[in-house]
Design an enzyme around this catalytic site. Structure first.
Site, mmCIF file in Angstrom:
data_model
loop_
_atom_site.group_PDB
_atom_site.id
_atom_site.type_symbol
_atom_site.label_atom_id
_atom_site.label_comp_id
_atom_site.label_asym_id
_atom_site.label_seq_id
_atom_site.Cartn_x
_atom_site.Cartn_y
_atom_site.Cartn_z
ATOM 1 N N GLU A 205 0.805 -1.216 0.000
ATOM 2 C CA GLU A 205 0.000 0.000 0.000
ATOM 3 C C GLU A 205 0.841 1.271 0.000
ATOM 4 O O GLU A 205 0.334 2.360 0.261
ATOM 5 C CB GLU A 205 -0.972 -0.030 1.175
ATOM 6 C CG GLU A 205 -1.923 -1.214 1.065
ATOM 7 C CD GLU A 205 -2.980 -1.262 2.147
ATOM 8 O OE1 GLU A 205 -2.961 -0.392 3.036
ATOM 9 O OE2 GLU A 205 -3.826 -2.175 2.102
ATOM 10 N N ASP B 264 -4.247 -0.193 11.870
ATOM 11 C CA ASP B 264 -4.968 -1.422 11.528
ATOM 12 C C ASP B 264 -4.152 -2.559 12.107
ATOM 13 O O ASP B 264 -3.096 -2.921 11.584
ATOM 14 C CB ASP B 264 -5.116 -1.576 10.020
ATOM 15 C CG ASP B 264 -5.774 -2.901 9.632
ATOM 16 O OD1 ASP B 264 -6.238 -3.622 10.540
ATOM 17 O OD2 ASP B 264 -5.813 -3.212 8.427
ATOM 18 N N ASP C 194 -13.285 -4.550 10.334
ATOM 19 C CA ASP C 194 -13.050 -4.885 8.927
ATOM 20 C C ASP C 194 -13.295 -6.374 8.733
ATOM 21 O O ASP C 194 -14.357 -6.781 8.279
ATOM 22 C CB ASP C 194 -11.630 -4.491 8.520
ATOM 23 C CG ASP C 194 -11.281 -4.954 7.102
ATOM 24 O OD1 ASP C 194 -12.209 -5.238 6.320
ATOM 25 O OD2 ASP C 194 -10.078 -5.025 6.769
ATOM 26 N N LYS D 126 -15.492 -2.018 2.162
ATOM 27 C CA LYS D 126 -14.746 -2.480 0.995
ATOM 28 C C LYS D 126 -15.740 -3.080 0.011
ATOM 29 O O LYS D 126 -16.390 -4.087 0.312
ATOM 30 C CB LYS D 126 -13.702 -3.523 1.397
ATOM 31 C CG LYS D 126 -12.576 -2.971 2.269
ATOM 32 C CD LYS D 126 -11.650 -4.087 2.729
ATOM 33 C CE LYS D 126 -10.450 -3.547 3.490
ATOM 34 N NZ LYS D 126 -9.612 -4.644 4.050
ATOM 35 N N SER E 92 -5.370 -4.122 -0.802
ATOM 36 C CA SER E 92 -3.925 -4.137 -1.038
ATOM 37 C C SER E 92 -3.602 -4.352 -2.514
ATOM 38 O O SER E 92 -2.600 -3.846 -3.023
ATOM 39 C CB SER E 92 -3.254 -5.211 -0.189
ATOM 40 O OG SER E 92 -3.834 -6.471 -0.439
#
Length: 430
Positions: free
Chosen positions: A210, A247, A315, A340, A370
């Site tokens: 990332e 994260d 997430d 997402k 990613s």
């Protein structure tokens, strides 16, 4: 979404392209009878939740080590297209439901969530092109004018990097800026300073998936110390102007009921206490996936420990799924959801999940994956939904910067109507 008299879908196609990791993904294209069209590219994750919609791969070792997506491409051409040709492009919910019904499974494993999502997004883009308005305006209407605070992943670890750092992302958030443009500049300056700091310590390395630096470090706390130093040496105030976020991606180092980090195993309560200690010592305002995705009881304890002080984002816990989000709401688990698109597989379901979060006073963070492409849909989605936050990587790698540049253009286009989320009470509440 804005509506218009019927305009029919004339053609749908798809192709295999490459993402930012050199792996195949799907690009879908939808053509309307008027000549308007939309193209969408589908991202792919590295650290994936067990309950995500199914990403269909070919599993043919002779092509791309089994990662090819030709089966999903064929599904678009041979199964989805015949179902949708002649459908009104402005009826997004009906289009998405037709694909869900045609798939017939609980997780989109028959057609592939990657196939379905590509067509879903390309349809919305074609519809906005037909109206000659930007995607954020088509999806969000006149209230689509809030620019998100970026969560910039400047130090990478975990599944996103080949290093020894346990936590997956260490982020900076320019919460004190007056505009998105200013906040982006602050982040870029800190990222440049961080490079100097790492070089001075002989820690400078390549970047992760990332775009963040990925040095080997002695501990997770060392990563936070490096961020504080970079912020201060850039002449910004940690916490007041630029806050920190993490994260943790704890499912990645959860083994046999223990959390294994910094070289040793710890009980869930020890890990909860460790995260609380970090929050007390550093200006952290958001932690994502602090506990393992099925560790609901300890997630509740984690929320009781920190939920009134910082943003706790689910997430892997929620996977953009309204059913799992509702369970979290009912249990009092977390207070925010990461969004997402490819975790759930259609635009309509994504918007429904964001709406549920908003109704229940959970914040939403619009996120990349990613494995990304030059597609900038999530930038428009963040503005359209007034989510107030976006995660799209570091200030490096063009597939990440493309989203930031799209937001710069949106802010310029909105002019005096543009609002920056932290200035109007959107985004993190802390």
């Amino acid at each position: 979404m804005l509506n218009k008299p019927e305009v029919l879908i004339e053609a749908i196609t798809a192709r295999e392209i490459l993402d930012s990791r050199g792996r195949p993904t799907i690009e879908a294209e939808v053509l309307l009878e008027t000549g308007a069209f939309g193209i969408a590219q589908v991202p792919s994750g590295a650290s994936t939740g067990s309950f995500e919609a199914h990403e269909l791969r070919d599993d043919d070792p002779a092509r791309y080590a089994g990662k090819g997506v030709l089966t999903a491409v064929r599904n678009v051409k041979e199964k989805i297209a015949p179902q949708l040709l002649g459908t009104n492009a402005f009826d997004q919910a009906s289009i998405d439901q037709k694909m869900i019904d045609r798939d017939g499974s609980s997780n989109k494993k028959e057609l592939g969530a990657n196939a379905i999502l590509g067509v879903s997004l390309a349809t919305a883009k074609a519809a906005s092109a037909e109206l000659d308005i930007p995607l954020y305006r088509y999806l969000g209407g006149p209230l689509a004018n809030v620019l998100p605070v970026p969560m910039m992943n400047v130090l990478n670890g975990g599944s996103h990097a080949d290093n020894n750092v346990d936590f997956q992302e260490f982020m900076i958030m320019p919460v004190g800026a007056d505009s998105f443009t200013e906040g982006l500049r602050w982040g870029a300056e800190v990222f440049a300073t961080l490079s100097k700091v790492l070089k001075e310590r002989k820690l400078l390395s390549g970047v992760g998936d990332e775009g963040g630096y990925a040095p080997n470090l002695a501990s997770n706390q060392e990563a936070l110390d490096l961020l504080i130093e970079a912020i201060e040496r850039s002449n910004y105030k940690p916490g007041e102007q630029i806050a920190l976020a993490m994260d943790v991606a704890s499912s990645e180092f959860y083994k046999d009921g223990q959390y294994v980090y910094d070289g040793s195993a710890h009980s869930p309560q020890e890990f909860i206490d460790y995260l609380a200690k970090l929050v007390s010592e550093y200006p952290i305002i958001s932690i994502e996936d602090g506990l393992q995705e099925e560790d609901w009881d300890n997630w509740k304890l984690h929320t009781q420990s920190l939920g009134s002080r910082i943003q706790l984002v689910g997430d892997d816990l929620f996977v953009t799924n309204p059913t799992r989000l509702q369970r979290g709401i009912d249990l009092g688990v977390a207070n925010s959801i990461l969004i997402k698109l490819n975790q759930i597989g259609t635009l309509t379901e994504t918007l429904e999940t964001i709406a549920l979060a908003t109704r229940c006073q959970y914040t939403s963070v619009i996120s990349h994956r990613s494995g990304e492409t030059e597609d900038t849909t999530i930038a428009d989605l963040a503005v359209a939904t007034r989510a107030g936050q976006i995660k799209t990587g570091s200030l490096c790698r063009s597939e990440r910067v493309a989203k930031y540049n799209r937001l710069l253009r949106i802010e310029e286009e909105l002019g005096d109507r543009a609002l920056y989320a932290p200035k109007v009470g959107l985004g993190p509440k802390f």
